[in-house]
Write a protein that holds these residues in place. Structure first.
Motif, PDB file in Angstrom:
ATOM      1  N   GLY A 384       0.884  -0.722  -0.110  1.00  0.00           N
ATOM      2  CA  GLY A 384       0.179   0.128   0.042  1.00  0.00           C
ATOM      3  C   GLY A 384       0.671   1.554   0.205  1.00  0.00           C
ATOM      4  O   GLY A 384       1.431   1.261   0.213  1.00  0.00           O
ATOM      5  N   GLY A 385       0.026   2.200   0.537  1.00  0.00           N
ATOM      6  CA  GLY A 385       0.807   3.880   0.288  1.00  0.00           C
ATOM      7  C   GLY A 385       1.334   4.357  -1.015  1.00  0.00           C
ATOM      8  O   GLY A 385       0.383   3.288  -1.883  1.00  0.00           O
ATOM      9  N   SER A 386       1.871   5.528  -1.382  1.00  0.00           N
ATOM     10  CA  SER A 386       2.356   6.059  -2.489  1.00  0.00           C
ATOM     11  C   SER A 386       2.939   5.188  -3.075  1.00  0.00           C
ATOM     12  O   SER A 386       3.770   5.076  -2.838  1.00  0.00           O
ATOM     13  CB  SER A 386       2.398   7.361  -2.561  1.00  0.00           C
ATOM     14  N   HIS A 387       3.130   5.426  -4.579  1.00  0.00           N
ATOM     15  CA  HIS A 387       4.787   5.001  -5.379  1.00  0.00           C
ATOM     16  C   HIS A 387       5.771   6.144  -4.262  1.00  0.00           C
ATOM     17  O   HIS A 387       7.120   5.581  -3.915  1.00  0.00           O
ATOM     18  CB  HIS A 387       4.657   5.696  -6.746  1.00  0.00           C
ATOM     19  N   ALA A 388       5.591   8.145  -3.460  1.00  0.00           N
ATOM     20  CA  ALA A 388       6.827   8.040  -3.100  1.00  0.00           C
ATOM     21  C   ALA A 388       7.642   7.875  -1.763  1.00  0.00           C
ATOM     22  O   ALA A 388       7.728   7.506  -1.620  1.00  0.00           O
ATOM     23  CB  ALA A 388       6.319   9.780  -3.221  1.00  0.00           C
ATOM     24  N   GLN A 389       6.422   6.671  -1.138  1.00  0.00           N
ATOM     25  CA  GLN A 389       6.353   5.934   0.055  1.00  0.00           C
ATOM     26  C   GLN A 389       7.003   4.766  -0.271  1.00  0.00           C
ATOM     27  O   GLN A 389       8.132   4.289  -0.071  1.00  0.00           O
ATOM     28  CB  GLN A 389       5.268   6.442   0.402  1.00  0.00           C
ATOM     29  N   ARG A 390       6.871   4.455  -1.207  1.00  0.00           N
ATOM     30  CA  ARG A 390       7.340   2.760  -1.366  1.00  0.00           C
ATOM     31  C   ARG A 390       8.974   2.790  -2.095  1.00  0.00           C
ATOM     32  O   ARG A 390       8.989   2.152  -2.494  1.00  0.00           O
ATOM     33  CB  ARG A 390       6.561   2.033  -2.650  1.00  0.00           C
ATOM     34  N   GLU A 391       8.939   3.874  -2.783  1.00  0.00           N
ATOM     35  CA  GLU A 391      10.397   4.282  -3.323  1.00  0.00           C
ATOM     36  C   GLU A 391      11.506   3.720  -2.236  1.00  0.00           C
ATOM     37  O   GLU A 391      12.462   3.023  -2.262  1.00  0.00           O
ATOM     38  CB  GLU A 391      10.722   5.524  -3.649  1.00  0.00           C
ATOM     39  N   LEU A 392      11.214   4.083  -1.072  1.00  0.00           N
ATOM     40  CA  LEU A 392      12.493   4.237   0.731  1.00  0.00           C
ATOM     41  C   LEU A 392      12.954   2.263  -0.356  1.00  0.00           C
ATOM     42  O   LEU A 392      14.405   2.321   0.056  1.00  0.00           O
ATOM     43  CB  LEU A 392      12.115   4.404   1.273  1.00  0.00           C
ATOM     44  N   TRP A 393      12.356   1.195  -0.703  1.00  0.00           N
ATOM     45  CA  TRP A 393      12.608  -0.076  -0.343  1.00  0.00           C
ATOM     46  C   TRP A 393      13.827   0.237  -1.685  1.00  0.00           C
ATOM     47  O   TRP A 393      14.384  -1.034  -1.190  1.00  0.00           O
ATOM     48  CB  TRP A 393      11.762  -0.595  -0.308  1.00  0.00           C
ATOM     49  N   GLU A 394      13.561   0.570  -2.704  1.00  0.00           N
ATOM     50  CA  GLU A 394      14.075   0.161  -3.990  1.00  0.00           C
ATOM     51  C   GLU A 394      15.244   1.185  -3.643  1.00  0.00           C
ATOM     52  O   GLU A 394      16.633   0.771  -3.845  1.00  0.00           O
ATOM     53  CB  GLU A 394      12.907   0.940  -5.258  1.00  0.00           C
ATOM     54  N   ASP A 395      15.503   1.983  -2.930  1.00  0.00           N
ATOM     55  CA  ASP A 395      16.419   3.477  -2.725  1.00  0.00           C
ATOM     56  C   ASP A 395      17.352   2.355  -1.785  1.00  0.00           C
ATOM     57  O   ASP A 395      18.788   2.536  -2.159  1.00  0.00           O
ATOM     58  CB  ASP A 395      16.295   4.420  -1.473  1.00  0.00           C
ATOM     59  N   THR A 396      17.445   1.565  -0.668  1.00  0.00           N
ATOM     60  CA  THR A 396      17.797   0.515  -0.004  1.00  0.00           C
ATOM     61  C   THR A 396      18.650   0.119  -1.015  1.00  0.00           C
ATOM     62  O   THR A 396      19.968  -0.792  -0.747  1.00  0.00           O
ATOM     63  CB  THR A 396      17.085   0.088   0.881  1.00  0.00           C
ATOM     64  N   LEU A 397      17.751  -1.106  -2.503  1.00  0.00           N
ATOM     65  CA  LEU A 397      18.391  -1.788  -2.772  1.00  0.00           C
ATOM     66  C   LEU A 397      19.502  -1.138  -3.523  1.00  0.00           C
ATOM     67  O   LEU A 397      21.037  -1.892  -3.552  1.00  0.00           O
ATOM     68  CB  LEU A 397      16.958  -2.371  -3.565  1.00  0.00           C
ATOM     69  N   ILE A 398      18.986  -0.031  -4.536  1.00  0.00           N
ATOM     70  CA  ILE A 398      20.678   0.436  -4.482  1.00  0.00           C
ATOM     71  C   ILE A 398      21.414   0.562  -4.148  1.00  0.00           C
ATOM     72  O   ILE A 398      22.383   0.699  -4.662  1.00  0.00           O
ATOM     73  CB  ILE A 398      19.793   1.753  -5.171  1.00  0.00           C
ATOM     74  N   VAL A 399      21.322   1.400  -2.642  1.00  0.00           N
ATOM     75  CA  VAL A 399      22.399   1.746  -2.087  1.00  0.00           C
ATOM     76  C   VAL A 399      23.185   0.164  -1.194  1.00  0.00           C
ATOM     77  O   VAL A 399      24.596   0.534  -1.302  1.00  0.00           O
ATOM     78  CB  VAL A 399      22.093   2.898  -0.611  1.00  0.00           C
ATOM     79  N   ALA A 400      22.664  -0.879  -1.299  1.00  0.00           N
ATOM     80  CA  ALA A 400      22.570  -2.116  -1.017  1.00  0.00           C
ATOM     81  C   ALA A 400      23.605  -2.728  -2.175  1.00  0.00           C
ATOM     82  O   ALA A 400      24.772  -3.331  -1.506  1.00  0.00           O
ATOM     83  CB  ALA A 400      22.005  -3.099  -0.598  1.00  0.00           C
TER      84      ALA A 400
END
Length: 439
Positions: A384-400
């Motif tokens: 759920g949530g919005s695209h902007a909210q869910r992007e956090l997990w993609e950000d984390t994967l990129i940094v990983a």
């Protein structure tokens, strides 16, 4: 007979009660301060007015005042016995939401809207980042929100509330130009409309127009009552623009002034998820000295979301407890596993793997984070949530990826995002990925 703003009959003989009720509904639909007082005044004028009671009950629920919400919903049910069939159905649907029966509420709301398409409050509970569709666990909830808006569009015309949500639904479904144009139209129709301002902020974010987003909110927010429940979340949007510009101190100042849990008058789900997600983004960007803030947010989460079940809160609970080293994350994961085994976890394994991936990342286990987050992102929409909210997990994967020396994977992920929208932050990560690959 008294009627609401959508010309639907209201079972009250008091014109003053009906007027107060209309005010309360407009405040709810525009996310504006004053709905509580308006419904209270409607009830004072006519204590037998069922819809005023269920409207007030819904506000208690949003503020996580569960006992008050259920008591008022039960009272509304009794009072609705003498109301119209539409009002009885409306009360039952809202009561199902308050009683944590989302599947019952969705099925009943869809049927209700086929017969009473202009019952805007019923339509509203299906929509938005925290609506019944978004929290249903289904992966296509963005498309579902747009579909039901389009199905009933002919009944609303240029109504300010409907245009607000039609615009945002287009934005979340990926139709960015249409979504932005509709959101701008909604603002023209009613500027005192935080839902339209919110939708427009999302459209600007999704288009990568960060400067426009910051300028718009900076000009609009001073007129928005800080007691209104979206005020903190709109400040969160401003903080995202600061993060994109690399202004970490500015983003942290916004957190401290508008978002951190310190007697804020906003719904607890907004306070908790906005706070945890902004702190996590700041951490990814390299901000230090956040430990006291993390402890505050983790304590707030344990107070308001002590048990698994609200899955959007659960995945944010993982952010806070992973950063504080609390045993609470172990307990929460066990609860999530039990709910998954019983078939009660609506997003399925995705929620569990997102939590475990976050924990691995916080522990410095980048390979473990990648292993867990990569497959979970395919089902990310289900939380759920919005695209902007869910992007956090993609950000984390990129940094990983970057920390694990997998610059090629980071570059592919960033490239796909940059194709979607420009972002100063993603461009910086792209340069880092290129250096990573060369080394």
């Amino acid at each position: 007979m008294n009627r609401d703003r959508y010309d639907l009959p209201l079972t009250t003989t008091s014109g003053r009660a009906a007027a107060h009720y209309r005010d309360g509904v407009d405040c709810m639909l525009s996310a504006w301060h004053g709905a509580e007082d308006a419904f209270d005044r409607a009830i004072a004028e006519d204590p037998s007015f069922a819809l005023a009671h269920i409207g007030r009950a819904r506000l208690h629920q949003l503020n996580m005042e569960g006992g008050k919400a259920r008591a008022m919903a039960a009272q509304a049910r009794e009072l609705a016995a003498g109301a119209t069939p539409r009002e009885k159905s409306h009360v039952e649907i809202m009561a199902a939401v308050i009683e944590s029966k989302p599947k019952v509420a969705v099925t009943a709301a869809e049927a209700h809207l086929d017969e009473y398409p202009r019952d805007a409050q019923v339509l509203s509970i299906l929509l938005g980042a925290f609506g019944l569709y978004a929290f249903s666990g289904r992966p296509d909830h963005d498309a579902a929100k747009l579909a039901i808006c389009e199905r009933h569009a002919r009944h609303y015309g240029d109504d300010w509330w409907f245009v607000s949500y039609l615009g945002w639904s287009h934005t979340e479904a990926g139709n960015l130009s249409t979504g932005r144009a509709l959101s701008e139209r909604a603002m023209e129709l009613r500027s005192a409309n935080a839902n339209a301002a919110h939708g427009l902020s999302h459209a600007m974010f999704e288009q990568g127009d960060m400067d426009a987003g910051r300028s718009f909110l900076s000009q609009w927010m001073p007129a928005h009552d800080r007691q209104s429940f979206l005020h903190g979340h709109l400040a969160w949007h401003v903080a995202l623009t600061a993060l994109d510009a690399g202004d970490l101190d500015g983003a942290l100042a916004i957190y401290e002034q508008h978002i951190k849990p310190a007697g804020r008058p906003y719904p607890p789900l907004n306070i908790f998820t906005d706070g945890a997600s902004l702190l996590w983004r700041l951490s990814l960007a390299g901000q230090t000295g956040l430990e006291p803030h993390w402890r505050d947010v983790a304590a707030y989460g344990e107070k308001y979301f002590p048990q698994a079940g609200a899955h959007f809160a659960d995945v944010h609970f993982a952010l806070a407890t992973a950063m504080t080293g609390s045993d609470a994350l172990n307990i929460r994961l066990a609860q999530l596993e039990a709910r998954d085994a019983d078939g009660k976890l609506m997003p399925g394994r995705a929620a569990i793997d997102l939590c475990r991936g976050i924990w691995a990342f916080a522990e410095g286990d980048n390979a473990g984070a990648i292993r867990l987050l990569e497959p979970a992102l395919a089902d990310l929409a289900r939380i759920g949530g919005s695209h902007a909210q869910r992007e956090l997990w993609e950000d984390t994967l990129i940094v990983a990826y970057l920390r694990a020396g997998q610059g090629d994977k980071a570059a592919r992920c960033i490239s796909a995002r940059l194709d979607r929208r420009p972002s100063a932050r993603d461009e910086a990560w792209s340069r880092q990925a290129e250096r990573n690959q060369r080394n």
